[in-house]
Enzyme design. Structure first.
Site, mmCIF file in Angstrom:
data_model
loop_
_atom_site.group_PDB
_atom_site.id
_atom_site.type_symbol
_atom_site.label_atom_id
_atom_site.label_comp_id
_atom_site.label_asym_id
_atom_site.label_seq_id
_atom_site.Cartn_x
_atom_site.Cartn_y
_atom_site.Cartn_z
ATOM 1 N N ASN A 9 0.795 -1.190 -0.143
ATOM 2 C CA ASN A 9 0.096 0.020 -0.016
ATOM 3 C C ASN A 9 0.945 1.343 0.165
ATOM 4 O O ASN A 9 1.202 1.657 0.923
ATOM 5 C CB ASN A 9 -0.741 0.156 1.280
ATOM 6 C CG ASN A 9 -1.794 1.077 1.394
ATOM 7 O OD1 ASN A 9 -1.856 2.014 0.426
ATOM 8 N ND2 ASN A 9 -2.208 1.466 2.516
ATOM 9 N N TRP A 10 1.032 1.837 -1.162
ATOM 10 C CA TRP A 10 1.977 2.965 -1.242
ATOM 11 C C TRP A 10 1.415 4.230 -0.656
ATOM 12 O O TRP A 10 1.955 5.277 -0.605
ATOM 13 C CB TRP A 10 2.323 3.133 -2.840
ATOM 14 C CG TRP A 10 2.950 2.211 -3.475
ATOM 15 C CD1 TRP A 10 3.282 0.919 -2.987
ATOM 16 C CD2 TRP A 10 3.683 2.355 -4.781
ATOM 17 N NE1 TRP A 10 4.025 0.477 -3.881
ATOM 18 C CE2 TRP A 10 4.252 1.256 -5.100
ATOM 19 C CE3 TRP A 10 3.448 3.471 -5.749
ATOM 20 C CZ2 TRP A 10 4.785 0.893 -6.254
ATOM 21 C CZ3 TRP A 10 4.158 3.166 -7.035
ATOM 22 C CH2 TRP A 10 4.950 1.817 -7.110
ATOM 23 N N LYS A 11 0.126 4.216 -0.020
ATOM 24 C CA LYS A 11 -0.606 5.554 0.388
ATOM 25 C C LYS A 11 -0.482 6.757 -0.739
ATOM 26 O O LYS A 11 -0.252 6.574 -1.922
ATOM 27 C CB LYS A 11 -0.005 5.762 1.615
ATOM 28 C CG LYS A 11 -0.104 4.525 2.720
ATOM 29 C CD LYS A 11 -0.322 4.716 3.925
ATOM 30 C CE LYS A 11 0.229 3.393 4.671
ATOM 31 N NZ LYS A 11 -0.003 3.505 6.179
ATOM 32 N N HIS A 96 -9.641 0.682 5.015
ATOM 33 C CA HIS A 96 -8.387 0.939 5.553
ATOM 34 C C HIS A 96 -8.681 2.151 6.731
ATOM 35 O O HIS A 96 -9.495 2.836 6.661
ATOM 36 C CB HIS A 96 -7.451 1.515 4.626
ATOM 37 C CG HIS A 96 -5.974 1.585 5.277
ATOM 38 N ND1 HIS A 96 -5.577 2.604 6.307
ATOM 39 C CD2 HIS A 96 -4.853 0.865 4.926
ATOM 40 C CE1 HIS A 96 -4.282 2.241 6.385
ATOM 41 N NE2 HIS A 96 -4.105 1.287 5.800
ATOM 42 N N GLU A 98 -7.117 4.403 7.706
ATOM 43 C CA GLU A 98 -6.958 5.864 7.492
ATOM 44 C C GLU A 98 -8.614 6.518 6.782
ATOM 45 O O GLU A 98 -8.496 7.662 7.049
ATOM 46 C CB GLU A 98 -5.740 6.002 6.701
ATOM 47 C CG GLU A 98 -4.346 5.851 7.456
ATOM 48 C CD GLU A 98 -3.324 5.491 6.845
ATOM 49 O OE1 GLU A 98 -3.201 5.447 5.264
ATOM 50 O OE2 GLU A 98 -2.217 4.932 7.276
ATOM 51 N N GLU A 168 -5.186 -5.089 10.306
ATOM 52 C CA GLU A 168 -4.521 -4.178 10.577
ATOM 53 C C GLU A 168 -4.449 -3.419 11.660
ATOM 54 O O GLU A 168 -5.675 -2.535 11.899
ATOM 55 C CB GLU A 168 -4.610 -3.232 9.411
ATOM 56 C CG GLU A 168 -4.210 -3.771 8.143
ATOM 57 C CD GLU A 168 -3.719 -2.774 7.115
ATOM 58 O OE1 GLU A 168 -2.503 -3.054 6.628
ATOM 59 O OE2 GLU A 168 -4.333 -1.788 6.946
ATOM 60 N N GLY A 174 2.165 2.067 10.909
ATOM 61 C CA GLY A 174 3.172 3.221 10.504
ATOM 62 C C GLY A 174 3.648 3.864 11.862
ATOM 63 O O GLY A 174 4.309 4.815 11.847
ATOM 64 N N SER A 214 3.069 -2.193 10.264
ATOM 65 C CA SER A 214 4.615 -1.968 10.381
ATOM 66 C C SER A 214 5.419 -3.391 10.251
ATOM 67 O O SER A 214 6.534 -3.719 10.788
ATOM 68 C CB SER A 214 4.889 -1.788 11.845
ATOM 69 O OG SER A 214 4.349 -0.289 12.166
ATOM 70 N N GLY A 235 2.628 -1.130 4.259
ATOM 71 C CA GLY A 235 2.721 0.140 3.948
ATOM 72 C C GLY A 235 4.238 0.642 3.710
ATOM 73 O O GLY A 235 4.760 0.650 2.591
ATOM 74 N N GLY A 236 4.598 1.419 4.424
ATOM 75 C CA GLY A 236 5.943 2.070 4.539
ATOM 76 C C GLY A 236 7.062 1.548 3.946
ATOM 77 O O GLY A 236 7.717 1.773 2.996
#
Ligand code: PEP
Length: 252
Positions: A9-11, A96, A98, A168, A174, A214, A235-236
Site C-alpha cells: 500500500n503506497w498510500k 483502511h 486511514e 491491521e 506506521g 509495520s 505500507g511504509g
C-alpha cells in the site's frame, strides 16, 4: 493450501517519476526470484495506468487504494469500480483505518464499496482492526467482529469467497510497533471462527487473511509463519523495492 499474498500500500506517496522508478526496480528484483506469494502493488490512482502497463509482465497484480461506492455518474472526484477494472486493476483496499478515520467511511459506505468491487470483479482487500484504546479496553474482538459482520457478512458464500481480509491493528500502522506473532495468530483465528459461524468451516479455511501494521523484512518471517496468517499488507516498507521484495520472499 491457501495462496500467500503480499500487497504493498503506497498510500499518498511519490511523484510520477519516483513511482515509475519503483515499479522498474520491483520488476528487476522480482524477475530474479521465484516467489510462493502473489504480489500486489497499490499505487495512488494517477499511477495505476503506468503500473498496470508494467503488470503485463505478470510479476505483480495492481490494486487501487480506494473505490467509489457508486456505479457511475455525477460524483465529482470519484473513481468507479468499472473504471478500475477497465485499467487492469484486480484488487482494491477497502476499509483502511486511514479512510475510516480521515474520510469518515462508515460501515454502510464500506458495504457499498465492497458490493461495487465485487460487481465489477475487483477483489476487495477488506481491512479491519482495533485502535489502541480499544485494545487496552479489551474490546478488540468486539470491534473486529463488528467490522467484519457489517462490512462483509451480507455477502452470499460465492461473493464472500472472493474477498481478502487484512487484519491491521490501528496502533501498529506506521508506528514501527507490530502486533506480536501471538496477537496476530489469535485475531486471525478469531476472524476465521466468525467466518465459520456465518458461512462454514470450508469457507473459513479458504479465506485469505493478511496481517498489516509495520511489517518489515525483519519481522515478516515470524508474523507470516503464524497459523492463519496468509501474508501481509505492507505500507511504509512497500516504498523500498529491495525491502518489499525481501518481505515477499518471506511469505512461504
Ligand atoms: C498500511 O497502511 O496498510 C500499513 C500496514 O502501513 P505500515 O506497514 O506502514 O504500518
Amino acid at each position: 493450501m491457501r495462496q500467500k499474498i503480499v500487497a504493498g500500500n503506497w498510500k499518498m506517496n511519490l511523484c510520477f517519476e519516483e513511482a515509475e522508478e519503483l515499479v522498474e526496480e520491483l520488476i528487476d528484483l522480482l524477475e530474479d526470484v521465484e516467489l510462493k506469494a502473489d504480489v500486489i502493488i497499490c499505487p495512488p490512482f494517477p499511477y495505476l495506468e503506468m503500473a498496470s502497463d508494467y503488470a503485463q509482465e505478470e510479476l505483480f497484480n495492481i490494486g487501487a487504494q480506494n473505490i467509489s461506492p457508486f456505479e457511475a455518474g455525477a460524483y465529482t472526484g470519484e473513481v468507479s469500480a468499472s473504471m478500475l477494472k477497465s485499467m487492469g486493476v484486480t484488487h482494491c483496499i477497502i476499509g483502511h483505518s486511514e479512510r475510516r478515520k480521515y474520510f469518515n467511511e462508515d460501515d454502510k459506505m464500506l458495504t457499498a464499496k465492497v458490493n461495487q468491487a465485487l460487481m465489477h470483479d475487483v477483489t476487495p482487500i477488506f481491512c479491519v482492526g482495533e485502535s489502541l484504546p480499544e485494545r487496552e479496553a479489551e474490546k478488540h474482538f468486539e470491534v473486529v467482529r463488528r467490522q467484519v459482520r457489517h462490512g462483509l457478512f451480507h455477502l452470499d458464500t460465492g461473493e464472500f469467497s472472493k474477498v481478502i481480509i487484512a487484519y491491521e491493528p490501528v496502533w501498529a500502522i506506521g508506528t514501527g510497533i507490530t502486533a506480536s506473532p501471538a496477537q496476530a495468530a489469535e485475531m486471525h483465528a478469531y476472524i476465521r471462527s466468525l467466518i465459520a459461524e456465518r458461512y462454514d468451516d470450508q469457507v473459513a479455511g479458504q479465506t485469505l487473511i493478511l496481517y498489516g501494521g509495520s511489517c518489515t523484512a525483519k519481522n515478516a518471517a515470524e508474523l507470516f509463519a503464524q497459523p492463519g496468517v496468509d501474508g501481509g499488507l505492507v505500507g511504509g516498507a512497500s516504498l523500498k523495492a529491495e525491502e518489499f521484495v525481501e518481505i515477499c520472499k518471506l511469505a512461504i
